[in-house]
Design a protein around this motif. Structure first.
Motif, short mmCIF file in Angstrom:
data_model
loop_
_atom_site.label_atom_id
_atom_site.label_comp_id
_atom_site.label_asym_id
_atom_site.label_seq_id
_atom_site.Cartn_x
_atom_site.Cartn_y
_atom_site.Cartn_z
N SER A 90 0.79 -1.23 0.05
CA SER A 90 0.08 -0.14 -0.04
C SER A 90 0.69 1.35 0.21
O SER A 90 0.31 2.22 -0.44
N GLN A 134 1.16 3.79 -3.50
CA GLN A 134 -0.22 4.70 -3.64
C GLN A 134 -0.54 5.52 -2.54
O GLN A 134 -0.90 6.86 -2.99
N ASP A 135 -0.24 5.15 -1.26
CA ASP A 135 -0.40 6.13 0.07
C ASP A 135 0.28 7.34 -0.24
O ASP A 135 0.25 8.54 -0.39
N SER A 173 -7.32 -0.51 -7.61
CA SER A 173 -5.96 0.32 -7.36
C SER A 173 -5.27 0.51 -8.45
O SER A 173 -4.65 1.28 -8.67
#
Length: 835
Positions: free
Chosen positions: A457, A460-461, A498
């Motif tokens: 993650s 994308q964070d 995503s």
């Protein structure tokens, strides 16, 4: 060596040279006759290597420091050389010492060389032991060597002074010291006796000139490799010269460390037929690199192990954790998160590691770096000594720190382009930018390593949190790296949503870098995903971006259809900001098609929406487009007002690049008004900002505009340079259209300078490039310039058909002004050819 005797029951011992040392007298005086020469077995200086490169400056400093006349610039007679294991400290002092001993009258007393074995617990010399060896080397018999440290030190210094008094000064070389305490008693008190000291620690406690030795530069490292190989194999050795790329790669894999380079050269010398690429291939495996950098008694790992063995438990633990940071350096704050200890204690430990050269301070305070090979060694130790839970916990703490702090810092940039409010953590945008600029390489590295670290993650964070910063400060290459990492993580975790989000966030930097086809492909995938999911609002947003990219590809009809679809979806969803963006993109199409009134109306509608929503950055962007359109529509006063408002709004939102764009456009308006000096000043300011913010395409536009202004001011020779640089910038960004535009203007300047042959070639290239983009209007204009150059060269027959073909194209593309001018030029040329 000593003269003993009795007279009247009194023991008398003579000391030649006037050295009186009562502590060794057992009831009388001692006479010691100093030897003519120091015993070679005790004082022999090791041979210097026949190959030595890359240390010219520090070697010159040391050589000057050893001059017996005491004329060294800084006055120091004791020099301490420190550096990481294998960096070449001993070799440097050997080179300096041999040079000094070769000078007549410098050190007629010879040299004292002693290896203190500071990092070998079994062979390490105490100061007492070292002084005993040195005194014996100076000709003092064992029976006259005192037992106590202070007594030995006094006798040692007295004897050194006596040698100097006799015109036989001695050079002292103290190699491989571990602490200042180990070496301080061995230093002379007499300035006529200089000393060179080496250590892996920075011996700041000594009254000495300190030198920190770094690794070699790439060219120096390749030269060392070549010279060592040539010395070992012979004059026919040509592998480095024949494969410079492989040699450079090998130097990088060795970390430019002299020890590693010498080992690599020795391995290659063992097999004269082995190509450099073979060894480089073997060293690419980071798991095996340290093991493969060894030969007989030389080994990089062993050199590092000696230093590691002297760390205490706390230092060693931090040393093992540091390689878990995936980036090129680490801040004290980040190291504290890794180790989960207090930041002040972490700083102390980092300073300890730096003093022993297992890490080094960064270019600014509070940052630390680790040599590549030491990093491999530290990670190797960590894998062997620390459990998986401790290592994964350290990684989790570090990545949480990076993502959380990036959110705090990034919010200061998002505030200018969205409704996000700045978070706590940084008082100002400047503070936030400073942190992001320093940590950006680490954030990018963390994203690239996210899958391997088990944190998919993270990319994308970071993308979401850093969008404003990456956009405003134009870090497009890093943006693409983050987006690519996010896309890989999304696909690895089988998350279509995503994946679409990552593709969407990739398109902005792709477009800014003029990689339009890649951006178009990505956006078409995003549109398809949202359409399949029935997500009409996000489909509309993706269509807005797709329409913009299509217009950049000059697919104006398809772009218009796409944007109209987007407007319908966004109005249905009540997305006013998205609708305004679509209107602006439609306005850009109208501007390119020279439908100025329509463009002005569309831009004005978007500005109204931005004002309604309080979107100052969006307002600034569209005001800039409006100003450019008003300029082309010959409405200069309105253009100046729009651009002035745009510049103010960009400055308010901290967008230096946008402000430069407004300045660049303002320069166009000033030029049309005949204010050439002000116009050139505006363009020059924009160029400097674009260069500083790493925006080569925008820099190309500003350079092109500066060239046009200089042509208008009849400063033709001055215009050539900016226009040539504009061509280069457009080529760098693969913008055929921009390149063609700059080439046309360059051809015009060359034509005014009567450099007709160059003008013909340049204008021909411009027309060809316009043709490749499908821009019939600008291709026709380029062919008009080419026709003018041909006519000036006396080739009117070739020029006439070019003008004839251009006229209808210019009329079809609604450019009556240039169509009329081309017609007039064609008619005049036809008359000239007939007469």
């Amino acid at each position: 060596m000593a003269d003993f005797g009795e007279q009247n029951g009194v023991t008398r011992n003579g000391i030649s040279g006037g050295v009186f040392y009562s502590a060794v007298v057992q009831g009388g005086h001692v006479t010691l006759n100093l030897p003519e020469k120091l015993a070679p077995a005790l004082t022999g200086l090791p041979a210097a290597a026949a190959t030595f490169t890359g240390r010219e400056a520090v070697l010159r400093t040391l050589t000057e420091a050893l001059r017996p006349d005491g004329t060294a610039p800084d006055g120091h007679r004791v020099h301490a050389i420190a550096g990481l294991p294998g960096v070449g400290k001993t070799e440097l002092v050997l080179q300096a010492a041999h040079h000094a001993l070769g000078q007549d009258g410098w050190f007629d007393g010879g040299v004292l060389f002693i290896d203190l074995f500071g990092y070998d617990p079994e062979r390490r010399l105490t100061p007492e032991r070292a002084l005993g060896d040195l005194l014996r080397a100076l000709g003092i018999p064992d029976e006259h060597v005192p037992a106590e440290l202070q007594d030995r030190a006094r006798l040692y210094r007295s004897v050194l002074a006596t040698y100097a008094d006799q015109g036989r000064p001695v050079l002292l070389v103290l190699d491989n010291a571990r602490t200042a305490g180990q070496v301080a008693p061995l230093l002379p008190a007499d300035r006529r006796v200089p000393a060179l000291v080496t250590s892996r620690h920075t011996l700041a406690g000594l009254e000495a000139r300190l030198h920190d030795l770094s690794v070699l530069e790439e060219a120096e490292a390749v030269l060392l490799l070549s010279e060592v190989l040539g010395k070992a194999v012979g004059p026919d050795e040509r592998r480095v010269a024949s494969a410079p790329g492989d040699a450079a790669e090998l130097a990088v894999l060795c970390g430019f460390l002299p020890l590693a380079l010498r080992i690599a050269a020795a391995l290659l010398a063992d097999l004269p037929q082995r190509p450099l690429s073979s060894l480089a291939g073997a060293l690419k495996d980071t798991r095996q690199r340290l093991g493969r950098l060894s030969r007989e008694d030389l080994a990089v790992r062993a050199a590092f192990a000696l230093s590691y063995a002297h760390l205490d438990a706390e230092q060693a633990r931090l040393f093992r954790l540091l390689p878990l940071n995936p980036g090129p350096d680490v801040s004290t704050e980040s190291a504290a998160r890794l180790s989960d200890i207090d930041a002040y204690r972490t700083e102390e430990l980092l300073q300890d590691l730096a003093r022993c050269h297992l890490i080094e301070p960064g270019a600014v305070y509070g940052r630390w770096r680790m040599h590549d090979l030491i990093r491999l060694y530290a990670d190797e130790r960590g894998g062997a000594q620390d459990g998986p839970e401790e290592r994964s916990g350290a990684v989790a703490r570090l990545l949480n720190h990076y993502v959380g702090t990036a959110w705090d810092a990034g919010s200061h940039f998002a505030a200018g382009i969205s409704s996000v409010q700045p978070r706590d953590g940084f008082a100002t945008q400047d503070e936030a930018r400073a942190w992001l600029d320093a940590e950006r390489p680490n954030l990018v590295a963390a994203a690239s390593s996210a899958l391997a670290l088990g944190r998919p993650s993270v990319p994308q964070d970071l993308l979401i949190r850093l969008y404003g910063y990456l956009s405003l400060d134009r870090h497009f290459a890093d943006w693409i790296t983050l987006g690519t990492a996010a896309l890989a993580c999304a696909r690895a975790t089988a998350s279509p949503a995503s994946e679409a989000r990552a593709l969407g966030m990739l398109t902005d930097p792709l477009r800014e870098l003029r990689r339009f086809e890649e951006a178009r492909t990505a956006l078409e995938q995003v549109v398809a995903h949202h359409r399949a999911a029935g997500d009409r609002p996000n489909e509309g947003g993706a269509l807005v971006d797709l329409g913009l990219v299509m217009s950049e590809l000059r697919m104006f009809d398809r772009a218009t259809d796409t944007l109209n679809q987007a407007i319908a979806l966004l109005r249905e969803a009540g997305d006013r900001r998205g609708e305004g963006a679509a209107l602006t993109n439609l306005g850009m199409i109208c501007l390119n098609l020279r439908r100025f009134d329509e463009a002005v109306a569309l831009f004005t509608r978007d500005i109204d929406i931005c004002v309604e929503l309080g979107d100052r950055h969006g307002e600034a962007h569209t005001l800039g487009n409006l100003g450019a359109t008003l300029h082309k529509a010959d409405r200069p006063e309105e253009a100046v007002e729009a651009l002035t408002r745009a510049r103010a709004a960009y400055r308010e939102t901290g967008d230096a690049h946008g402000e430069a764009q407004a300045m660049n456009n303002l320069g166009l308006v000033l030029r049309r008004a005949g204010r050439f000096d002000e116009s050139a000043e505006a363009h020059t300011g924009a160029i400097e900002t674009f260069r500083r913010t790493q925006a080569p395409h925008s820099e190309g536009l500003a350079l092109n505009n500066l060239g046009i202004t200089l042509i208008a001011a009849e400063r033709f020779a001055e215009a050539v340079g900016p226009l040539e640089r504009a061509v280069e910038r457009f080529r760098d960004t693969a913008d055929l259209h921009g390149e063609a535009m700059a080439l046309v203007n360059l051809a015009t300047a060359l034509l005014f300078l009567a450099r007709t042959d160059e003008a013909i070639t340049t204008a021909s290239h411009a027309a060809d490039r316009y043709g490749a983009t499908g821009d019939r209007h600008d291709e026709a204009l380029a062919r008009c310039v080419l026709a003018e150059a041909l006519a000036a060269a006396g080739r009117g027959a070739e020029a006439l058909p070019l003008l004839t073909a251009a006229i209808p194209v210019l009329r079809e593309t609604n450019d009556a002004h240039y169509a009329d001018a081309a017609q007039e030029a064609r008619d005049l040329l036809a008359q000239q050819l007939q007469s």
